[in-house]
Design a protein around this motif. Structure first.
Motif, PDB file in Angstrom:
ATOM      1  N   ASP A 100      -3.036  32.683 -12.671  1.00 25.08           N
ATOM      2  CA  ASP A 100      -4.270  32.736 -11.889  1.00 25.08           C
ATOM      3  C   ASP A 100      -4.597  31.330 -11.352  1.00 25.08           C
TER       4      ASP A 100
ATOM      5  N   ARG B 185      -7.158  30.146 -10.355  1.00 25.03           N
ATOM      6  CA  ARG B 185      -8.455  29.622 -10.792  1.00 25.03           C
ATOM      7  C   ARG B 185      -8.339  28.791 -12.071  1.00 25.03           C
ATOM      8  N   VAL B 186      -7.198  28.898 -12.753  1.00 27.54           N
ATOM      9  CA  VAL B 186      -6.998  28.074 -13.953  1.00 27.54           C
ATOM     10  C   VAL B 186      -7.033  26.597 -13.571  1.00 27.54           C
TER      11      VAL B 186
ATOM     12  N   GLU C  79      -8.446  25.238 -10.930  1.00 31.11           N
ATOM     13  CA  GLU C  79      -9.802  24.867 -10.525  1.00 31.11           C
ATOM     14  C   GLU C  79     -10.698  24.681 -11.752  1.00 31.11           C
ATOM     15  N   THR C  80     -10.560  25.594 -12.711  1.00 32.93           N
ATOM     16  CA  THR C  80     -11.370  25.491 -13.933  1.00 32.93           C
ATOM     17  C   THR C  80     -11.068  24.191 -14.664  1.00 32.93           C
ATOM     18  N   ALA C  81      -9.789  23.863 -14.760  1.00 42.57           N
ATOM     19  CA  ALA C  81      -9.420  22.612 -15.441  1.00 42.57           C
ATOM     20  C   ALA C  81     -10.064  21.415 -14.730  1.00 42.57           C
ATOM     21  N   LEU C  82     -10.052  21.446 -13.402  1.00 48.79           N
ATOM     22  CA  LEU C  82     -10.650  20.337 -12.648  1.00 48.79           C
ATOM     23  C   LEU C  82     -12.161  20.263 -12.889  1.00 48.79           C
ATOM     24  N   THR C  83     -12.819  21.429 -12.958  1.00 46.38           N
ATOM     25  CA  THR C  83     -14.273  21.418 -13.187  1.00 46.38           C
ATOM     26  C   THR C  83     -14.600  20.919 -14.591  1.00 46.38           C
ATOM     27  N   LEU C  84     -13.604  20.932 -15.468  1.00 46.24           N
ATOM     28  CA  LEU C  84     -13.841  20.444 -16.832  1.00 46.24           C
ATOM     29  C   LEU C  84     -13.437  18.978 -16.979  1.00 46.24           C
TER      30      LEU C  84
ATOM     31  N   ALA D  91     -10.412  17.538 -15.793  1.00 40.88           N
ATOM     32  CA  ALA D  91      -8.979  17.227 -15.853  1.00 40.88           C
ATOM     33  C   ALA D  91      -8.559  16.466 -14.596  1.00 40.88           C
TER      34      ALA D  91
ATOM     35  N   MET E 176      -3.209  16.837 -15.140  1.00 43.29           N
ATOM     36  CA  MET E 176      -3.602  17.619 -16.326  1.00 43.29           C
ATOM     37  C   MET E 176      -3.795  19.080 -15.944  1.00 43.29           C
ATOM     38  N   ALA E 177      -4.391  19.308 -14.768  1.00 39.06           N
ATOM     39  CA  ALA E 177      -4.635  20.685 -14.325  1.00 39.06           C
ATOM     40  C   ALA E 177      -3.305  21.406 -14.097  1.00 39.06           C
TER      41      ALA E 177
ATOM     42  N   ARG F 234      -1.857  22.293 -17.330  1.00 40.80           N
ATOM     43  CA  ARG F 234      -2.555  23.468 -17.859  1.00 40.80           C
ATOM     44  C   ARG F 234      -1.941  24.744 -17.277  1.00 40.80           C
TER      45      ARG F 234
ATOM     46  N   GLU G 232      -0.248  27.693 -19.387  1.00 38.84           N
ATOM     47  CA  GLU G 232      -0.653  29.105 -19.335  1.00 38.84           C
ATOM     48  C   GLU G 232       0.572  30.012 -19.201  1.00 38.84           C
TER      49      GLU G 232
ATOM     50  N   ARG H 188       3.467  29.427 -20.547  1.00 35.17           N
ATOM     51  CA  ARG H 188       4.460  28.960 -21.517  1.00 35.17           C
ATOM     52  C   ARG H 188       5.352  30.071 -22.067  1.00 35.17           C
TER      53      ARG H 188
ATOM     54  N   VAL I 143     -12.980  31.603 -16.042  1.00 38.17           N
ATOM     55  CA  VAL I 143     -11.594  31.655 -16.511  1.00 38.17           C
ATOM     56  C   VAL I 143     -11.511  30.896 -17.823  1.00 38.17           C
TER      57      VAL I 143
ATOM     58  N   PHE J 185      -8.913  29.561 -20.843  1.00 41.63           N
ATOM     59  CA  PHE J 185      -7.488  29.271 -21.001  1.00 41.63           C
ATOM     60  C   PHE J 185      -6.893  30.116 -22.122  1.00 41.63           C
TER      61      PHE J 185
ATOM     62  N   TYR K 257     -11.226  21.307 -24.445  1.00 43.14           N
ATOM     63  CA  TYR K 257     -10.345  20.881 -23.349  1.00 43.14           C
ATOM     64  C   TYR K 257     -10.920  19.716 -22.524  1.00 43.14           C
TER      65      TYR K 257
ATOM     66  N   ALA L  61      -9.736  15.844 -22.214  1.00 44.34           N
ATOM     67  CA  ALA L  61      -9.372  15.286 -20.905  1.00 44.34           C
ATOM     68  C   ALA L  61     -10.076  13.959 -20.669  1.00 44.34           C
TER      69      ALA L  61
ATOM     70  N   LEU M 208     -19.758  19.372 -22.517  1.00 49.44           N
ATOM     71  CA  LEU M 208     -19.404  18.199 -21.705  1.00 49.44           C
ATOM     72  C   LEU M 208     -20.616  17.310 -21.430  1.00 49.44           C
TER      73      LEU M 208
END
Lengths: 232, 242
Positions: free
Chosen positions: A127, A129-130, A132-137, A139, A143-144, A147, A151, A153, B88, B90, B100, B104, B152
């Motif tokens: 997906d 959006r994984v 995008e989600t990593a970036l919003t957190l 990353a 790193m994104a 991720r 996902e 793996r 979403v 993970f 996460y 980061a 966060l």
């Protein structure tokens, strides 16, 4: 039918008696295929992931080529590696022909497109959006992307298993570049082919049983990893 | 922490259809702003552009810290977070999901563990912490996503219908979490909601969008008590079909 039953009985006795020749062949096979799949994975996983995650010129052609080479006939790979490693070839000075190293190279050439193409498919199906989600957190882009690969793996692990399966089952290329030299480049598949040709089925059946057993163990490990979700 | 987000004259179209048409508003620190409006009014688009997840066709989004502008980049991204309506998670445990963003940011293991524990306790999701995040229900996933954002301690949080999948007790817990972001962390919190009652309960300011334009905005008490625009009155009275 008797041949098969007698062959199986002798095969079991060979396995249980820890026959030196048999185990030397098994260990060489595992070593060659294991090294080949490690090399194929070191190249194929990043290559497949980059094709799935980045946009660059020639990406579509590269993916098409990887998919095409997934079905590369082993003898063609063997021929190519042979031509490169033969005395008159560009890498002939290395003196690798008819050595386990040549077999590793040939098997890596066969396995790499499988690992890369299946990794591409696995990562591309994650997906979007994984990322995008990593970036919003918080990353970084790298790193994104990592991720995204994480996902996928399990599927990437399947790709490696598929590559390993292909190398373990391969006979044509290793015969061409390894030469099936007893005690040096003789592996399970080449031995099975040779012994069958000679009408000597015991060793061939024993090795066939071992090949199936190795495939079984690999699949059990895979199922166990799936069960654990391969937590990252 | 006192980051403001200033949106000026924002325009955005998708395939010739205008989603935002000259939208201007300010999201201030320590304030919860509810963006309300019927479907297709541009709420999510506004949120995504303000959260730097989408490009704009025209206008500006400026982040300021006091009097100085905050330059775009990773450090700004790490002061902002966004939770989508269908979050979403993970493919790992709930705990790892919450950790996460902290990892980061390079926090130590000890700091990460403390922050995760605190967020899990505050969000009331202790019973889910070791669960496989992909096996949660829609409501549970929404709670985890909100707790993940809360952990966060963002200075600006953009939450797109953050409680749309929750039961009443879940709504109450997550509204409390959103208010903590405002009260304890001083965050500029922006929520898109269809729930007028929710906006009344927790919002300090309201922006009402209709067909990509700001129809009316202002303090929540005044907005609900004495709406100035006819469209707003129709929307609040439930006459506007959407």
């Amino acid at each position: 039918m008797n041949t098969i039953i007698n062959g199986l009985a002798k095969a079991i006795s060979l396995i249980l008696s820890f026959d030196r020749e048999l185990y030397a062949i098994i260990f060489l096979s595992l070593k060659v295929s294991g090294l080949a799949v490690v090399i194929a994975s070191l190249i194929g996983i990043p290559l497949g992931a980059v094709c799935a995650l980045r946009r660059f010129f020639g990406r579509g052609v590269l993916v098409t080529l990887l998919n095409t080479f997934m079905g590369l006939p082993p003898v063609v790979a063997g021929l190519a590696v042979y031509l490169f490693l033969s005395r008159s070839g560009p890498l002939g000075f290395m003196g690798l022909l008819y050595s386990p190293s040549a077999m590793v190279i040939a098997q890596a050439v066969i396995a790499m497109p499988i690992v890369a193409a299946l990794t591409w498919s696995a990562v591309a199906s994650v997906d979007a959006r994984v990322r995008e989600t990593a970036l919003t957190l918080g990353a970084t882009p790298m790193m994104a992307e990592w991720r995204m690969l994480s996902e996928a793996r399990l599927s990437v692990f399947s790709a490696v298993i598929a590559g390993f399966g292909r190398t373990m089952a391969e006979v044509g290329a290793v015969l061409m570049v390894g030469g099936n030299i007893a005690g040096y480049t003789r592996v399970m598949t080449t031995t099975i082919a040779m012994e069958t040709g000679k009408g000597s089925f015991e060793l061939a059946i024993a090795l066939g049983v071992v090949l199936i057993f190795v495939a079984f163990v690999v699949n059990v490990l895979f199922r166990m990893a799936q069960g654990r979700g391969m937590t990252v | 922490m006192s980051m403001s987000v200033m949106v000026g004259g924002l325009n955005k179209s998708y395939a010739g259809r205008r989603a935002l048409d000259g939208v201007s508003c300010v999201f201030e620190p320590g304030i919860i702003t509810a963006v309300v409006g019927p479907n297709g009014s541009g709420k999510t688009t506004l949120l995504r552009i303000a959260a730097m997840l989408e490009s704009m066709d025209g206008g500006s989004v400026a982040y300021t810290d006091g009097d100085s502008a905050v330059q775009p980049g990773l450090s700004l991204m790490r002061r902002v977070t966004y939770v989508s309506q269908a979050p979403v998670l993970f493919n790992t445990s709930v705990r790892e999901n919450i950790a996460y963003g902290l990892k980061a940011r390079g926090l130590t293991k000890h700091e990460v563990a403390l922050r995760v524990d605190e967020a899990i306790a505050t969000g009331g999701i202790g019973h889910l912490s070791e669960s496989d995040a992909r096996r949660l229900s829609g409501g549970e996933a929404q709670r985890v996503a909100l707790v993940r954002a809360y952990a966060l301690k963002p200075e600006a949080a953009f939450l797109d219908e953050p409680t749309s999948n929750l039961d009443p007790s879940g709504v109450a817990a997550m509204e409390a979490l959103i208010m903590r972001m405002r009260d304890e962390d001083g965050a500029a919190v922006v929520i898109v909601t269809h729930n007028i009652f929710q906006a009344r309960r927790i919002a300090d300011r309201v922006v009402f969008l209709h067909e990509g334009r700001v129809v009316e905005s202002g303090g929540a008490p005044e907005f609900f008590a004495s709406p100035q625009n006819g469209l707003t009155r129709r929307f609040l009275s439930g006459e506007m079909a959407y």
